[in-house]
Design an enzyme around this catalytic site. Structure first.
Site, PDB file in Angstrom:
ATOM      1  N   ASP A 168      -3.313  -8.322  -7.443  1.00 35.58           N
ATOM      2  CA  ASP A 168      -4.658  -8.701  -8.039  1.00 35.58           C
ATOM      3  C   ASP A 168      -5.108  -8.358  -9.355  1.00 35.58           C
ATOM      4  OD1 ASP A 168      -5.455  -9.507  -5.085  1.00 35.58           O
ATOM      5  OD2 ASP A 168      -5.276  -7.284  -4.620  1.00 35.58           O
ATOM      6  N   HIS A 171       0.719  -1.265  -0.017  1.00 37.84           N
ATOM      7  CA  HIS A 171       0.155   0.037  -0.107  1.00 37.84           C
ATOM      8  C   HIS A 171       0.780   1.112   0.120  1.00 37.84           C
ATOM      9  CE1 HIS A 171      -2.869  -2.904   2.021  1.00 37.84           C
ATOM     10  NE2 HIS A 171      -3.717  -2.658   1.114  1.00 37.84           N
TER      11      HIS A 171
HETATM   12  O1  PAF Z   1      -7.869  -4.554  -3.376  1.00 36.94           O
HETATM   13  C1  PAF Z   1      -8.653  -4.001  -2.326  1.00 36.94           C
HETATM   14  O2  PAF Z   1      -7.900  -3.769  -1.070  1.00 36.94           O
HETATM   15  C2  PAF Z   1     -10.359  -4.021  -2.471  1.00 36.94           C
HETATM   16  O3  PAF Z   1     -10.556  -4.965  -3.292  1.00 36.94           O
HETATM   17  C3  PAF Z   1     -10.408  -2.627  -3.235  1.00 36.94           C
HETATM   18  C4  PAF Z   1      -9.996  -2.147  -4.541  1.00 36.94           C
HETATM   19  C5  PAF Z   1      -9.978  -1.452  -2.176  1.00 36.94           C
HETATM   20  C6  PAF Z   1     -12.151  -2.421  -3.070  1.00 36.94           C
HETATM   21  O4  PAF Z   1     -12.557  -2.789  -1.640  1.00 36.94           O
END
Ligand code: PAF
Length: 273
Positions: free
Chosen positions: A147, A34
């Site tokens: 993802d 993140h």
């Molecule tokens: O990847 C994630 O953390 C979630 O799927 C997202 C994109 C924030 C949607 O809730």
């Protein structure tokens, strides 16, 4: 950094801002992956908004919605130190009402791979991402390549619905042992984590095979499955960048994906070749 808890408040604050907005949607339990997304948003935009929302509509019955890690204090510090301007922390009540309009993921590419093991998951993801993008109205939104299917579907949504946002893909961040960072890694016992390392190892092996000139997806898949045993493997898939299955691996247009379960934790990883 301003912490905002309702869509209405965030909308009115952001309408007052001048300059481009970069947006990083998350479900919290923030890690270096993140931080990389936030860092890219910080470099490329005047204003950075991060949302933390454990979105109920993307969890299936019996999944880990209740036990998903929630670390408000630690996450707030990460955001502050990363130079975030607005941290959006909505509740489910302010994000959803009754008898709602929702998006359905595409019938084919939303229901293969992770969409098969979690039917309806991607519809929940697309619905919440659409809501968040409509609240924030960013110039750019940042998503991890880990993802990959989610990323592709969000890119398709933005393109097909003529949305004014650039979706920015960011590279996967790994721990020193090679495991791709994920908030769900916290569920792994040391033994499960050791077993999970077969996932990045199998992807490295696949990349080496392709580097040696192997282009038959079945051959690569067979080697990977042998390496992944005895993990419970949901799929090893080899697709092009648009997520169509391939009959020949073409470097520059291939993604190799693994979904496997270690203990009770579902893990995803992939390599872009
Ligand atoms: O990847 C994630 O953390 C979630 O799927 C997202 C994109 C924030 C949607 O809730």
């Amino acid at each position: 950094m301003k912490i905002v808890r309702t869509p209405q408040e965030l909308k009115s604050l952001l309408r007052e801002e001048q300059g481009n907005i970069g947006f990083v949607p998350t479900m919290g339990a923030l890690h270096s992956g993140h931080r990389t997304l936030i860092g890219a948003a910080r470099r490329e935009n005047a204003i950075v908004v991060v949302s933390i929302f454990v979105n109920p509509t993307q969890f299936l019955e019996g999944e880990d919605l209740d036990k998903y890690p929630r670390r408000e204090e630690a996450d707030r510090k990460v955001c502050e130190l990363s130079g975030v301007d607005y941290l959006f922390y909505p509740t489910a009540e302010t994000m959803y009402g009754h008898d709602e309009v929702s998006l359905n993921a595409p019938n084919v590419r939303g229901y293969i791979l992770e969409g098969t093991s979690r039917p309806g998951h991607f519809s929940g993801v697309l619905t919440v991402v659409m809501k968040l993008l409509n609240i924030v109205r960013p110039e750019r939104a940042y998503f991890g390549k880990k993802d990959a299917q989610q990323l592709m579907l969000i890119q398709e949504m933005a393109r097909q619905l003529f949305m004014d946002v650039t979706i920015v893909p960011c590279d996967t961040v790994r721990d020193e042992d090679g495991l791709a960072l994920s908030s769900r890694n916290a569920y792994l016992s040391p033994a499960e984590r050791a077993e999970a390392l077969k996932i990045p190892l199998s992807l490295q092996k696949a990349a080496k095979m392709v580097g040696r000139g192997v282009s038959d997806p079945d051959e690569v898949q067979r080697e990977m499955l042998a390496m992944l045993a005895p993990l419970e493997v949901d799929h090893v898939a080899i697709v092009d960048r648009a997520f169509n299955p391939v009959t020949r691996i073409v470097p520059g247009n291939t993604i190799i994906l693994v979904e496997a379960i270690s203990g009770t934790t579902r893990l995803l990883d992939n390599i872009w070749i």
